[in-house]
Write an enzyme that holds these catalytic residues in place. Structure first.
Site: not given
Length: 474
Positions: A125, A144, A146, A151, A305, A364, A368-369, A450
């Protein structure tokens, strides 16, 4: 870039009624999460947080994000096959970041042994914001990409219907009809099913590798049910199950409880806290196997990253994608300014630049997350502390993207209904399947919007900061 419901935002009674309808619609549609108090059972569930109203998204930038996704799929796949590039790019990082170093050691070990895997599945994604720029013209800028456990492809497949219902209740049926259909869960399942088919064992299963705490299980169930609908058997296992019961035969086929596993779909394994020594052993076992890993460890490393920063260097994309000049141009147009903090004079200058003007940048780490990035005063303090240490090479620096805020209501369980100044992040889901050297599937399969209040600098839905949204193209 305003959506056509500014009038509604000031109508208190209409908002109250619409919010009640929205919550019931979310529960009816299955926009669900387990509760914090009972994260591992579904006896008590609640709606996943979402916006009351869809958010305006510039149609040209939305189309640009979709148009470049197949290019990014191709790029991630190319990086995952380029051991020299990964080795060179991550050389400084693996000296100071133990998590990346452990992943890279497994990658090296598997290559030395010889890959048993011949079919490769990528689900990624690519996330963007709309930078308002100096003159106020919005531009698409990548945050970024992923490459593991991306998700909300499931729940976002169900939010369009919720927002459509809200707009109708608010007397805007025409606007409701303009919301785009969106079903990433079907597209993700399509990729998994294709990999399962090419693996070539009809009795083999798909294994979802899941976390110990599974609040977001319904998002995964959406994809899982798409596979069951194709008569593909799905099992759900944790790292510890793999450690205790996983085995390889002489052809390095993977078995769990006597069942052959064709595809391992990771919804776990992306942060250091996911691993103890047993889990690292389980990861190695999976990587050594013939099963299709989504992602294999090289593809996970392609999403770091540091790789993102290296891609922005002049000439790098051309080396990775020779003969694809148009794809390179489309990819490069989405890059924000990215800067290396490697040791040496150039890295010293970058560190000094960020310390002098911390509000211009984001620091950064290789994580992730959500919830890991550093901004403003915190960025300055951390960089001052590590500016002369090799520890700084475990970070990259990026220009801070400045989107134009819009007003909306963020609906969360047990939270008061109040209007917030919000910014949005658009993600495009990409799926590709490669057999040997041939890319047999390469598609953009849906999107995720989002939205979060402007005071929250970092973090996604699962991290408890952003909420699910639906784009309204303007």
């Amino acid at each position: 870039m305003a959506a056509p419901w500014e009038d509604v935002l000031r109508d208190g009674p209409a908002i109250q009624e619409a919010a009640a309808v929205a919550v019931d619609a979310a529960l009816l549609q299955g926009v669900l999460m387990r509760t914090e108090g009972r994260p591992n059972d579904s006896d008590v569930v609640n709606f996943a947080p979402f916006t009351l109203l869809p958010s305006a998204v510039p149609s040209a930038l939305f189309e640009q994000a979709y148009a470049v996704q197949q290019d990014f799929n191709m790029l991630v796949d190319a990086i995952s096959q380029n051991k020299e590039f990964l080795e060179h790019t991550l050389a400084s990082t693996i000296k100071v970041d133990d998590f990346t170093a452990r992943l890279f050691r497994i990658h090296t070990q598997v290559l030395e042994e010889g890959l048993a895997q011949s079919v490769f599945l990528g689900i990624n994604r690519s996330d963007y914001m709309f930078d308002s720029g100096v003159d106020g013209t919005p531009a698409l800028k990548q945050i970024e990409i992923n490459t593991i456990a991306a998700s909300f492809g499931g729940l976002t497949s169900r939010t369009v219907a919720v927002h459509g219902q809200v707009l109708k209740v608010l007397g805007k049926p025409q606007e409701a009809s303009r919301l785009l259909p969106n079903n990433p869960s079907r597209g993700l399942a399509l990729g998994i099913a294709k990999a399962w088919e090419l693996y070539g064992s009809p009795s083999a299963v798909v294994m979802f590798l899941v976390e110990e705490v599974q609040r977001n299980i319904f998002d995964q169930r959406c994809v899982e049910n798409e596979l069951w609908n194709r008569n593909i058997v799905v099992i759900r296992k944790r790292f510890r199950d793999v450690f205790e019961k996983g085995s390889l035969d002489e052809a390095r086929r993977l078995y769990m409880d006597g069942q052959e596993v064709a595809v391992v779909y990771y919804r776990e394994g992306y942060v250091p806290s996911n691993y103890n020594e047993q889990n690292w052993e389980a990861r190695l076992l999976l990587e050594r196997s013939r099963a299709v890993k989504c992602p294999d460890i090289a593809t996970q490393l392609a999403g770091t990253k540091k790789v993102q920063q290296e891609l922005s260097r002049p000439g790098t994309l051309e080396k990775l994608l020779p003969g694809h000049a148009e794809a390179v141009t489309r990819i490069r147009a989405t890059f924000a300014g990215l800067y290396s903090l490697d040791m040496g004079a150039d890295g010293d200058k970058v560190a000094a630049m960020a310390i002098a003007d911390p509000d211009r940048f984001v620091l950064k780490p290789q994580r992730e997350g959500g919830g890991n990035n550093l901004y403003g005063e915190e960025l300055r303090q951390v960089l001052e502390k590590i500016r002369d240490s090799p520890q700084r090479t475990s970070y990259i620096l990026m220009d801070k993207i400045k989107p134009r805020p819009a007003m909306n209501y963020l609906l969360r369980a047990h939270s008061p209904l109040q209007v917030s100044e919000c910014i949005s992040e658009l993600g495009i889901f990409g799926v590709y399947v490669r057999q040997g050297s041939e890319l047999v599937l390469n598609e953009a399969v849906g999107h995720l919007l989002r939205t979060k209040a402007v005071e929250h600098a970092d973090g996604g839905v699962a991290a408890g900061v952003a909420v699910l949204d639906t784009p309204y193209l303007v």
